[in-house]
Design a protein around this motif. Structure first.
Motif, mmCIF file in Angstrom:
data_model
loop_
_atom_site.group_PDB
_atom_site.id
_atom_site.type_symbol
_atom_site.label_atom_id
_atom_site.label_comp_id
_atom_site.label_asym_id
_atom_site.label_seq_id
_atom_site.Cartn_x
_atom_site.Cartn_y
_atom_site.Cartn_z
ATOM 1 N N ARG A 35 9.473 5.034 4.696
ATOM 2 C CA ARG A 35 9.194 6.424 4.301
ATOM 3 C C ARG A 35 10.115 6.779 3.148
ATOM 4 O O ARG A 35 11.323 6.859 3.326
ATOM 5 C CB ARG A 35 9.424 7.353 5.477
ATOM 6 C CG ARG A 35 9.376 8.833 5.132
ATOM 7 C CD ARG A 35 7.994 9.315 4.778
ATOM 8 N NE ARG A 35 7.053 9.197 5.881
ATOM 9 C CZ ARG A 35 5.756 9.429 5.777
ATOM 10 N NH1 ARG A 35 5.235 9.762 4.605
ATOM 11 N NH2 ARG A 35 4.968 9.309 6.833
ATOM 12 N N GLN A 72 0.789 5.242 1.203
ATOM 13 C CA GLN A 72 0.050 6.182 2.027
ATOM 14 C C GLN A 72 0.696 7.560 1.953
ATOM 15 O O GLN A 72 1.781 7.772 2.509
ATOM 16 C CB GLN A 72 -0.022 5.696 3.483
ATOM 17 C CG GLN A 72 -0.918 6.555 4.354
ATOM 18 C CD GLN A 72 -1.057 6.019 5.769
ATOM 19 O OE1 GLN A 72 -0.204 5.310 6.273
ATOM 20 N NE2 GLN A 72 -2.163 6.365 6.426
ATOM 21 N N PRO A 85 -4.252 4.606 3.337
ATOM 22 C CA PRO A 85 -3.439 3.778 2.433
ATOM 23 C C PRO A 85 -4.195 3.436 1.156
ATOM 24 O O PRO A 85 -5.398 3.194 1.184
ATOM 25 C CB PRO A 85 -3.163 2.525 3.267
ATOM 26 C CG PRO A 85 -3.335 2.945 4.694
ATOM 27 C CD PRO A 85 -4.426 3.963 4.665
ATOM 28 N N LEU A 103 4.605 7.004 2.499
ATOM 29 C CA LEU A 103 4.899 5.859 3.362
ATOM 30 C C LEU A 103 4.426 4.610 2.632
ATOM 31 O O LEU A 103 3.253 4.528 2.258
ATOM 32 C CB LEU A 103 4.185 6.003 4.710
ATOM 33 C CG LEU A 103 4.427 4.888 5.744
ATOM 34 C CD1 LEU A 103 5.866 4.918 6.241
ATOM 35 C CD2 LEU A 103 3.455 5.041 6.922
ATOM 36 N N PHE A 142 0.177 -5.317 9.291
ATOM 37 C CA PHE A 142 0.978 -4.327 8.584
ATOM 38 C C PHE A 142 2.348 -4.184 9.230
ATOM 39 O O PHE A 142 2.501 -4.310 10.453
ATOM 40 C CB PHE A 142 0.287 -2.969 8.607
ATOM 41 C CG PHE A 142 -0.836 -2.839 7.605
ATOM 42 C CD1 PHE A 142 -2.104 -3.312 7.892
ATOM 43 C CD2 PHE A 142 -0.611 -2.245 6.365
ATOM 44 C CE1 PHE A 142 -3.137 -3.201 6.974
ATOM 45 C CE2 PHE A 142 -1.639 -2.119 5.441
ATOM 46 C CZ PHE A 142 -2.891 -2.609 5.748
ATOM 47 N N GLY A 143 3.332 -3.883 8.392
ATOM 48 C CA GLY A 143 4.632 -3.478 8.886
ATOM 49 C C GLY A 143 4.625 -2.004 9.246
ATOM 50 O O GLY A 143 3.611 -1.315 9.069
ATOM 51 N N SER A 144 5.756 -1.520 9.729
ATOM 52 C CA SER A 144 5.864 -0.113 10.128
ATOM 53 C C SER A 144 6.098 0.821 8.946
ATOM 54 O O SER A 144 6.033 2.031 9.107
ATOM 55 C CB SER A 144 6.989 0.065 11.144
ATOM 56 O OG SER A 144 6.639 -0.558 12.361
ATOM 57 N N LEU A 183 3.633 0.728 2.765
ATOM 58 C CA LEU A 183 3.271 -0.265 3.763
ATOM 59 C C LEU A 183 3.141 -1.640 3.140
ATOM 60 O O LEU A 183 2.564 -1.790 2.057
ATOM 61 C CB LEU A 183 1.945 0.110 4.428
ATOM 62 C CG LEU A 183 1.927 1.410 5.217
ATOM 63 C CD1 LEU A 183 0.495 1.862 5.466
ATOM 64 C CD2 LEU A 183 2.672 1.246 6.532
ATOM 65 N N GLY A 236 -6.691 -10.745 10.289
ATOM 66 C CA GLY A 236 -5.257 -10.968 10.300
ATOM 67 C C GLY A 236 -4.478 -10.306 9.211
ATOM 68 O O GLY A 236 -3.495 -10.848 8.730
ATOM 69 N N TYR A 237 -4.885 -9.122 8.763
ATOM 70 C CA TYR A 237 -4.034 -8.346 7.876
ATOM 71 C C TYR A 237 -3.052 -7.607 8.771
ATOM 72 O O TYR A 237 -3.398 -6.644 9.422
ATOM 73 C CB TYR A 237 -4.856 -7.345 7.061
ATOM 74 C CG TYR A 237 -5.714 -8.018 6.024
ATOM 75 C CD1 TYR A 237 -6.978 -8.483 6.337
ATOM 76 C CD2 TYR A 237 -5.251 -8.184 4.725
ATOM 77 C CE1 TYR A 237 -7.757 -9.109 5.387
ATOM 78 C CE2 TYR A 237 -6.035 -8.806 3.772
ATOM 79 C CZ TYR A 237 -7.278 -9.267 4.111
ATOM 80 O OH TYR A 237 -8.046 -9.887 3.177
ATOM 81 N N TYR A 260 0.844 -1.186 0.000
ATOM 82 C CA TYR A 260 0.000 0.000 0.000
ATOM 83 C C TYR A 260 0.882 1.239 0.000
ATOM 84 O O TYR A 260 1.982 1.239 0.579
ATOM 85 C CB TYR A 260 -0.894 0.029 1.246
ATOM 86 C CG TYR A 260 -1.995 -1.003 1.235
ATOM 87 C CD1 TYR A 260 -1.737 -2.327 1.586
ATOM 88 C CD2 TYR A 260 -3.292 -0.658 0.868
ATOM 89 C CE1 TYR A 260 -2.745 -3.269 1.559
ATOM 90 C CE2 TYR A 260 -4.311 -1.592 0.853
ATOM 91 C CZ TYR A 260 -4.027 -2.901 1.190
ATOM 92 O OH TYR A 260 -5.029 -3.836 1.170
#
Lengths: 114, 111
Positions: A110, A37, A43, A88, A105-107, A90, A102-103, A35
């Protein structure tokens, strides 16, 4: 249970360059989605990979491409970077065919294009 | 085209002041509605999934509800640590696992 990890955390690139972002899926997950964002927005879906093949794509040009590896890790490649690609990015992993929750996401990474 | 609209864009509350965030959606065949919390510079953190109208889920000070047109995230007696952007997303039957997000509600809880 490990989460989703993304690298690098921050990146600065020049317009016209190419970039590769990386993602390690959560243990037990077999599907990865990417994604974009932009600042202050929700996102936007780029694409999803399942069994190493693209399995759905959002409204993004072909210069956005990806890979999924046998260990379910993934890469997002962006060619010919434009200033508007600053955002960002993702990565989200899930288990296709199982629970609908249960999706994870990582941090994010950037990316700044100058 | 699937659409998700969140309101308000921003909300400022005093600690203990309960309120609700709204997520209205127009989709062709809802498969699931998701609520996420996002802190600045971080990825979204999963809160709830709702699948059918009338369903409710709770977690600590948060309660999510779903109707055929919208979802509410109720925050009871919020604390400053509840300050974050709350994102709503829908999954549609015809779009595989893709999530379509709203723009989010930025919540600030003052002590």
């Amino acid at each position: 249970e490990t989460g989703v990890t993304q690298s690098p955390t921050h990146l600065i690139k020049t317009r016209g360059q190419q970039v590769t972002l990386r993602c390690s899926s959560q243990s037990g997950h077999n599907t990865v989605s990417w994604y974009q964002q932009a600042l202050g927005q929700g996102p936007q879906f780029i694409f999803q990979y399942y069994r190493e093949e693209e399995n759905g794509r959002g409204n993004f040009p072909p210069r956005f491409s990806g890979l999924q590896f046998p260990n379910y890790s993934s890469e997002l490649n962006v060619n010919a970077l434009e200033l508007d690609d600053s955002a960002l990015y993702l990565c989200a992993s899930s288990f296709f065919g199982g629970r609908r929750d249960g999706y994870t996401f990582g941090s994010g990474t950037r990316l700044t294009v100058v | 085209e699937d659409q998700v609209t969140q309101s308000p864009e921003a909300l400022r509350l005093q600690e203990g002041e309960s309120s609700s965030l709204n997520c209205s959606y127009t989709v062709s065949g809802l498969r699931g509605l998701f609520w996420y919390r996002q802190d600045p510079g971080k990825g979204p953190e999963f809160l709830f999934t709702l699948y059918s109208a009338g369903e409710e889920k709770e977690k600590e000070r948060l309660k999510a509800t779903l109707t055929k047109k919208e979802s509410f995230l109720h925050i009871t007696a919020p604390k400053p640590e509840d300050s974050a952007t709350y994102l709503c997303a829908v999954q549609v039957r015809t779009s595989g696992s893709r999530l379509t997000f709203g723009e989010g509600t930025q919540l600030t809880v003052n002590p």
